[in-house]
Design an enzyme around this catalytic site. Structure first.
Site, PDB file in Angstrom:
ATOM      1  CG  HIS A  51     -32.524  35.512 -18.521  1.00 53.76           C
ATOM      2  ND1 HIS A  51     -33.711  35.269 -19.160  1.00 53.76           N
ATOM      3  CD2 HIS A  51     -32.322  36.839 -18.581  1.00 53.76           C
ATOM      4  CE1 HIS A  51     -34.218  36.419 -19.608  1.00 53.76           C
ATOM      5  NE2 HIS A  51     -33.385  37.399 -19.263  1.00 53.76           N
ATOM      6  CB  VAL A 176     -15.288  59.197 -18.730  1.00 52.72           C
ATOM      7  CG1 VAL A 176     -14.021  58.919 -19.535  1.00 52.72           C
ATOM      8  CG2 VAL A 176     -15.154  58.646 -17.312  1.00 52.72           C
ATOM      9  CE  LYS A 253     -33.593  36.792 -23.798  1.00 48.00           C
ATOM     10  NZ  LYS A 253     -32.288  36.676 -23.133  1.00 48.00           N
ATOM     11  NE  ARG A 317     -33.809  44.334 -25.061  1.00 52.38           N
ATOM     12  CZ  ARG A 317     -35.023  44.209 -25.598  1.00 52.38           C
ATOM     13  NH1 ARG A 317     -35.925  45.157 -25.433  1.00 52.38           N
ATOM     14  NH2 ARG A 317     -35.327  43.153 -26.313  1.00 52.38           N
ATOM     15  CB  ILE A 342     -23.131  43.961 -20.526  1.00 51.63           C
ATOM     16  CG1 ILE A 342     -21.602  44.008 -20.506  1.00 51.63           C
ATOM     17  CG2 ILE A 342     -23.646  42.936 -19.517  1.00 51.63           C
ATOM     18  CD1 ILE A 342     -20.899  42.715 -20.914  1.00 51.63           C
ATOM     19  CB  SER A 344     -30.893  40.181 -22.570  1.00 50.93           C
ATOM     20  OG  SER A 344     -31.435  39.045 -21.980  1.00 50.93           O
ATOM     21  CB  CYS A 408     -45.088  56.037  -0.180  1.00 51.93           C
ATOM     22  SG  CYS A 408     -45.761  54.934  -1.429  1.00 51.93           S
ATOM     23  CB  CYS A 454     -45.739  60.020  -1.139  1.00 49.48           C
ATOM     24  SG  CYS A 454     -45.247  59.044  -2.565  1.00 49.48           S
TER      25      CYS A 454
END
Lengths: 495, 418
Positions: A51, A176, A253, A317, A342, A344, A408, A454
């Site tokens: 961005h 974890v 956005k 997200r 974290i 966008s 492929c 493939c």
């Protein structure tokens, strides 16, 4: 004595942090990931954009605003050092109504405040010069030349390979289960495979960052998943040269129309908020995909027929409480650093986030970082047959005939490319052979036929190199095996 | 053009070593042409080696063979004649410098080569439509295969994909895979067909009764759910306009979803050459020598149109190479005027598109919808053929005499009530 650092999560943030910290000789860095390979969480499925940094309001989201533009600048350097596939093609935020210009002016102003260079508003003539096939409704746009596109998982892979080459230890398929804290200090992490001692624990667990934080007794934020869905079209469908955004609304956005770096027209995402517990819901939906289709059509009226769709997918997200990135050393637990929420522009910000974490270690934890005398900033991309000239192919087959053999057919991926990918999977510690690991390194199975030709051949190569039965090779880790046994397994009654 | 890659020279390069390509290469050799056959697999035969069921060769060899038997007969003949062929050789690009100068650039384990040829026979087959293409949504899980991929896994590599199977599409490939799964002890829980009638040949539709497999006509699979692996698939009923009927959804539990939703001719390399494509067949527009709109580029087999019998595929290979011989000898395909073949009532596709009237031809056509007691008519020449039943699944092959063709400016083929 070395300070031991455990990073939880090998996504774009965790891997970037590992790379930056691998620079210091007084750190011993462990990168811990529950998936079989790196980059398979939030980093895997997104719009793959670097961005511009004009979008995030520095008043409301100061961390996002600061790190996005810094990340954008750093990607120029990282993409070169690590040979990550990328393109700097710029973005147009398109106005279709007179009142859209008010918003574009606001974005321009905000971008200038954030330090974004070279932005400007272009008129209709210039807009159609930049992007001739845009909707005729367009009347102008904000032009942001520093926007780019990148392969997000190839980026995580490249960064991890470089980190490992510089001494980082990976622990894949290692979930974890707890954080060891004694007298207000972290001592390490508990995992399903035993414990890993650490003086510093960095929580870069993406969608699960809230859960990991709670293991350390920190519960002031929650992460909820926001789903976005996408369509990808065959590579003979023409797409735009730039990244096209609609003028944003207060909520979103908007749906992007772009030609992703492999040359396929891609549209998406929409935004659907899911409850915090639905962190595994990556299912595409009819409604979501239709929403994306309708949204994209407004910018790009000539969407191809549905028969030209080669893939649909969904990504999640991680939306944090408050909306801004949470990047800090937690005061009540010494040595615990959150890199949470974290969302966008997280992919863009990742390199900047990594440097931020190094600063936090020095400033807030008081650990003086000593640079290694020799640190290798470079990593070579694997061989890609599709990038070779026939002359180069002939050089490559002298080393190994496999480089001349195509597996492929849609994307021209050679057996040599695939063997190299498998070698590199092993180098960073991938234990379970999966087709996806090969796919993200080579692009095999991502073309017109989506792997129906493939995939069986890739399964054979993985089975041979990993020394397992072919039916035990997985699509994307344990539980997604290719088959249930040999072809007589049911008749024998063994299945 | 590529001074540093080895150059080879031929009359004809055949792209694709399946039945069309092998038949073409054999015929080329028999006609005295210098020919090279290229195939990307490690073995010749195309998809035939994985088609271990019978039903091949009744027209071409006048006996019933399995796929591997059919392929090995062609391969044996090919070797006897000393036809030059390369396996594990993938064509990267075809270039057209002039009518009698084509270059086929290919790669192989011994490196990349440029093969110059006067004519090219393109017989690269088809690909299968996949789950994303037919609008199935949901989780991305293991256990979703195209029918051909499942067949490769089982019959080339000996891998059993799963044990509770749902098959999308009742065409021949889907039905044959239903039987294949049943024979290996899997439970085929449903064959789901969008259309109100089955898509395969009658003899293959019998499989469903033989193995007690439920067939859902007028239904479609719309969604797949599961964690690592397919766990269930959602099916919905459609009305006569193929619109989904709200409230008709139901789930079938299964660990494997097989997509057999039709084939698409592989023509990307032809498109790159500027070859004109027929939107009805998905293959090129051709004349009665199976030459495309680019002179000297011929096409045969499933790259031309999706065939239901391998016999026709092999026949097309031979026809194409006979055209190539004429092309090479005369510096082009000669014709006084082309008679255009047009689609009339209930004809969905028809090949070839242009006839010279210089020779007898076979027309290959498919109808759009099933009908009974019909006539195939070509009004311009007064031709009428009675047909008890026509189905979209069954390709019709009719012969026209050169003399008949020459009588008309154009030919309209229609299938109408008798």
């Amino acid at each position: 004595m070395k300070t031991k650092v455990a990073i939880i999560g090998a996504g774009i943030s965790g891997a970037s942090i590992a790379r930056v910290l691998s620079r210091y000789e007084n750190l011993e860095v462990h990168l811990i990931e529950k998936a079989p390979d790196v980059g398979w969480g939030v980093s895997k499925a997104n719009t793959a954009l670097i961005h511009g940094g004009y979008d995030d309001d520095p008043e409301k989201y100061p961390t996002r605003a600061r790190l996005c533009i810094r990340g954008n600048r750093l990607w120029h350097q990282w993409a070169k050092e690590l040979e990550i596939p990328h393109v700097w093609n710029g973005a147009l935020i398109v106005a279709t109504k007179e009142e859209d210009f008010d918003e574009l002016e606001r974005l321009l102003e905000r971008g200038r405040k954030n330090g974004v260079p070279e932005m400007r508003i272009v008129d209709r003539d210039e807009l159609f010069h930049l992007e001739p096939n845009l909707t005729r409704e367009a009347i102008g746009a904000l032009w942001v030349p520093i926007v780019g596109q990148i392969g997000p998982i190839p980026a995580v892979i490249a960064i991890t390979e470089n980190a490992v080459a510089n001494g980082v230890k990976t622990h894949l398929e290692t979930e974890v289960t707890g954080i060891k804290v004694e007298n207000g200090e972290v001592k390490g992490v508990e995992t399903k495979d035993g414990s890993i001692e650490a003086d510093i624990v960095i929580n870069a667990a993406g969608l699960y960052a809230d859960r990991i934080a709670r293991m350390a007794g920190i519960d002031y934020f929650e992460i909820h998943p926001r789903k976005g869905e996408y369509w990808i079209f065959d590579d003979d469908v023409p797409g735009p040269k730039r990244v096209l955004f609609p003028t944003p609304t207060p909520i979103s956005k908007g749906i992007v129309v772009t030609t992703e770096i492999s040359g396929h027209l891609m549209i998406g995402p929409n935004a659907q908020d899911l409850p915090p517990e639905e962190k595994e819901d990556l299912a595409t939906t009819r409604e979501g995909l239709e929403q994306v289709w309708e949204g994209a059509k407004k910018l790009w009226p000539q969407l191809p027929p549905r028969s030209k769709v080669i893939r649909t997918f969904a990504g999640l997200r991680p939306e944090p409480t408050g909306g801004d990135f949470i990047i800090k050393a937690e005061e009540e637990v010494w040595g615990f650093i959150n890199v949470a929420g974290i969302r966008s522009p997280g992919l863009t910000s990742a390199p900047a986030i990594a440097y931020e974490v190094a600063e936090i270690i020095e400033r807030d934890l008081g650990i003086e970082l000593k640079e290694k005398e020799k640190w290798n900033p470079y990593r070579k991309e694997i061989s890609h047959f599709f990038m070779m000239t026939p002359e180069q192919v002939n050089e490559a087959v002298k080393k190994n005939p496999a480089y001349g053999k195509i597996v492929c057919r849609c994307n021209s991926v050679s057996e040599g490319d695939i063997l190299e990918a498998i070698e590199r999977m092993k180098f960073i510690g991938v234990k379970t052979p999966s087709v996806d690991s090969v796919k993200f390194r080579t692009k095999a199975t991502t073309g017109t036929c989506q792997g129906s030709f493939c995939r069986p051949k890739i399964v054979q190569l993985l089975a041979k190199e990993y020394g397992v039965e072919p039916w035990k090779v997985t699509l994307k880790g344990k539980g997604s095996e290719i088959g249930i046994g040999d072809v007589k397994v049911l008749l024998r009654g063994d299945a | 053009m590529f001074p540093r890659i080895p150059m080879l020279s031929y009359d004809v390069v055949v792209v694709g070593g399946g039945p069309a390509g092998m038949a073409a290469a054999i015929r080329a050799k028999e006609l005295g042409l210098n020919v090279l056959l290229l195939d990307e697999n490690d073995y010749l035969g195309g998809i035939l080696p994985q088609c271990i069921h019978p039903g091949f060769g009744l027209h071409y060899y006048k006996e019933e063979l399995t796929g591997p038997e059919f392929a090995s007969r062609l391969a044996k003949r090919l070797v006897e004649l000393g036809v030059e062929y390369r396996t594990a050789a993938r064509v990267l690009e075809i270039r057209n410098y002039s009518d009698l100068e084509k270059v086929v650039i290919f790669t192989s384990p011994s490196g990349a080569y440029q093969a110059w040829a006067k004519a090219v026979i393109y017989a690269a087959g088809a690909r299968e439509r996949h789950a994303f293409e037919i609008g199935i949504v949901g989780d991305r899980v293991s256990g979703i295969y195209t029918a051909g991929e499942a067949q490769t896994l089982m019959d080339i590599y000996g891998i059993m994909p799963g044990k509770e199977i749902v098959i999308v599409g009742s065409g021949d490939v889907g039905l044959i895979m239903a039987r294949r799964f049943a024979l290996e002890g899997a439970k085929v829980k449903a064959v789901v067909e969008l259309m109100p009638y089955p898509g395969g040949l009658a003899r293959n539709v019998m499989i469903l009764r033989d193995f007690d497999i439920p067939l859902y006509l007028g239904h479609k699979v719309v969604e797949v759910r599961g964690k690592g692996r397919v766990e269930r698939v959602k099916v919905v009923r459609v009305d006569e306009n193929l619109n989904e009927i709200p409230g008709s959804e139901f789930w079938i539990e299964a660990d494997t979803l097989i997509i057999s939703a039709g084939l698409v001719p592989s023509v990307k390399k032809l498109k790159a050459l500027g070859v004109e494509i027929d939107s009805a067949t998905g293959g090129p527009v051709v004349n009665d020598r199976l030459e495309t709109s680019v002179p000297g580029i011929f096409v045969a087999g499933n790259s031309l149109l999706i065939n239901d019998l391998v016999d026709y595929v092999a026949e097309q290979g031979e026809l194409a190479v006979e055209g190539a011989k004429e092309f090479i000898e005369n510096g082009g395909i000669e014709s006084r005027k082309w008679v255009k073949v047009e689609k009339g009532e209930n004809v969905r596709l028809i090949v070839p598109h242009y006839l010279s009237g210089d020779r007898d031809v076979y027309l290959y056509l498919r109808v759009a919808r099933p009908m009974e007691d019909v006539e195939l008519r070509i009004p311009e020449i007064g031709k009428r053929m009675k047909l008890p039943v026509v189905k979209p699944a069954e390709m019709l092959r009719i012969k026209l005499k050169a003399g008949e063709i020459r009588k008309a400016e154009k030919l309209t083929v229609e299938v109408v009530k008798a």
